[in-house]
Design a protein around this motif. Sequence first.
Motif, mmCIF file in Angstrom:
data_model
loop_
_atom_site.group_PDB
_atom_site.id
_atom_site.type_symbol
_atom_site.label_atom_id
_atom_site.label_comp_id
_atom_site.label_asym_id
_atom_site.label_seq_id
_atom_site.Cartn_x
_atom_site.Cartn_y
_atom_site.Cartn_z
ATOM 1 N N PRO A 128 0.827 -1.214 0.000
ATOM 2 C CA PRO A 128 0.000 0.000 0.000
ATOM 3 C C PRO A 128 0.861 1.264 0.000
ATOM 4 O O PRO A 128 1.983 1.272 0.523
ATOM 5 N N TRP A 129 0.300 2.329 -0.548
ATOM 6 C CA TRP A 129 1.063 3.579 -0.635
ATOM 7 C C TRP A 129 1.455 4.116 0.730
ATOM 8 O O TRP A 129 2.573 4.612 0.920
ATOM 9 N N ASP A 130 0.545 4.032 1.708
ATOM 10 C CA ASP A 130 0.887 4.599 3.011
ATOM 11 C C ASP A 130 2.010 3.807 3.679
ATOM 12 O O ASP A 130 2.892 4.395 4.324
ATOM 13 N N ILE A 131 2.017 2.493 3.508
ATOM 14 C CA ILE A 131 3.122 1.685 4.019
ATOM 15 C C ILE A 131 4.425 2.051 3.316
ATOM 16 O O ILE A 131 5.470 2.249 3.946
ATOM 17 N N ALA A 132 4.380 2.165 1.995
ATOM 18 C CA ALA A 132 5.581 2.488 1.222
ATOM 19 C C ALA A 132 6.146 3.852 1.605
ATOM 20 O O ALA A 132 7.371 4.034 1.702
ATOM 21 N N GLY A 133 5.256 4.828 1.824
ATOM 22 C CA GLY A 133 5.712 6.166 2.161
ATOM 23 C C GLY A 133 6.410 6.251 3.495
ATOM 24 O O GLY A 133 7.251 7.131 3.708
ATOM 25 N N GLY A 134 6.092 5.321 4.408
ATOM 26 C CA GLY A 134 6.680 5.359 5.732
ATOM 27 C C GLY A 134 7.682 4.253 6.013
ATOM 28 O O GLY A 134 8.010 4.003 7.165
ATOM 29 N N LEU A 135 8.209 3.617 4.999
ATOM 30 C CA LEU A 135 9.087 2.471 5.208
ATOM 31 C C LEU A 135 10.557 2.854 5.355
ATOM 32 O O LEU A 135 11.272 2.312 6.197
ATOM 33 N N HIS B 185 4.854 8.510 22.590
ATOM 34 C CA HIS B 185 4.571 7.171 23.104
ATOM 35 C C HIS B 185 3.608 6.406 22.205
ATOM 36 O O HIS B 185 2.860 5.545 22.666
ATOM 37 N N GLY B 186 3.622 6.676 20.925
ATOM 38 C CA GLY B 186 2.658 6.057 20.034
ATOM 39 C C GLY B 186 3.083 4.698 19.546
ATOM 40 O O GLY B 186 4.225 4.272 19.708
ATOM 41 N N ARG B 187 2.144 4.029 18.933
ATOM 42 C CA ARG B 187 2.376 2.702 18.350
ATOM 43 C C ARG B 187 2.433 2.826 16.848
ATOM 44 O O ARG B 187 1.469 3.255 16.212
ATOM 45 N N GLY B 188 3.566 2.476 16.253
ATOM 46 C CA GLY B 188 3.650 2.444 14.811
ATOM 47 C C GLY B 188 3.939 3.779 14.161
ATOM 48 O O GLY B 188 4.410 4.722 14.793
ATOM 49 N N LYS B 189 3.587 3.891 12.890
ATOM 50 C CA LYS B 189 4.052 4.929 11.985
ATOM 51 C C LYS B 189 2.961 5.952 11.667
ATOM 52 O O LYS B 189 1.808 5.602 11.481
ATOM 53 N N VAL B 190 3.374 7.225 11.539
ATOM 54 C CA VAL B 190 2.490 8.303 11.107
ATOM 55 C C VAL B 190 2.886 8.686 9.681
ATOM 56 O O VAL B 190 4.064 8.881 9.372
ATOM 57 N N VAL B 191 1.866 8.823 8.805
ATOM 58 C CA VAL B 191 2.132 9.043 7.380
ATOM 59 C C VAL B 191 1.197 10.121 6.847
ATOM 60 O O VAL B 191 0.027 10.192 7.230
ATOM 61 N N LEU B 192 1.734 10.947 5.934
ATOM 62 C CA LEU B 192 0.914 11.920 5.188
ATOM 63 C C LEU B 192 0.570 11.326 3.829
ATOM 64 O O LEU B 192 1.412 10.667 3.198
ATOM 65 N N THR B 193 -0.653 11.559 3.366
ATOM 66 C CA THR B 193 -1.066 11.066 2.055
ATOM 67 C C THR B 193 -1.420 12.235 1.149
ATOM 68 O O THR B 193 -1.883 13.276 1.601
ATOM 69 N N LEU B 194 -1.146 12.046 -0.136
ATOM 70 C CA LEU B 194 -1.417 13.088 -1.133
ATOM 71 C C LEU B 194 -2.336 12.520 -2.205
ATOM 72 O O LEU B 194 -2.222 11.350 -2.570
#
Length: 303
Positions: free
Chosen positions: A115-122, A294-303
């Motif tokens: 997915p794009w959001d996964i790819a953007g934050g990898l 203290h968050g879990r996982g990744k934060v991503v911006l989408t366009l």
Amino acid sequence: MKAMAVSTFGPPEVLTLMEMENPSAGPGTVRVRVKAAGVMPFDCRVREGTISYVRNKPLPIIPGNEFAGVIDQVGEGVEGFEAGMEVLGFSLFNSYAEYIVVSADQIVTKPPYMPWDIAGGLSGNGQGAHMALKAIGIGHGDTVIIHGAAGGFGTWACQLAKRWGAKVVIGTASEANHDYLRSLGVIPVHYGEGLVKRVRAIAPQGVDAALDAAGAEALRASVELVPDKKRIRTMVASETADELGVPALEGMRSAARLQELTDLYEEGAVRIHLRQTYPLALAQEAHRLVETGHGRGKVVLTL
């Protein structure tokens, strides 16, 4: 193009949606139409101006150092990439924008089903964890503690450590994230006072290596737990590392390193948890969330 940029340094409010000139690909580079961009603690320090060399850059500055998108221009001399290809990559700046121009050695092909959001934050957290674990020499039979284990960086570090043969992986996290760490095969432990005692109870045989993404307190605990300081690194507490004699993290992001991580994802050997996605225009909110720490996982911006 639209971009979230800063014209002055400060809190998240200084991030502003701006209209900027489209960049163009030159020799050895490609232009990518960005579909997603990861948000890193590094980006927050860029926005604040707390990184010395950032203050020497002309304003406005577009933060963002990891992205995914579709190539739409290819510069002279580029081989192996063409317009229309889906890619992911890295760059110190400029990912919070509709277009980014990078060297062709800063991208790899995106797997079709990623997915794009996964790819953007990898790229950012994955490569950082890869470099840090290589530096501390994680291998078969090791017991390792990873501080800040539930975040984007920690999630990668825990999974890579297990992949590379660590026998016991201990992760510090808030109570709300303990079940998440267990799902990764990690032994969770609370932050804070008494940490060293709790870890010794979990690992009476001792701790071989430590990786800190939480801060100075965690790094001090690591020095108490790990006999060899060469097997400790921090991502966030460089001044404390100097004080304690812990080596600085060295290494460079590369397409080869990114390809290795992408292959692991494609094999199903690692998973990336998305904490939250935001549209580009809400990058302020994304920064506020990342800065809670203290968050879990990744934060991503989408366009």
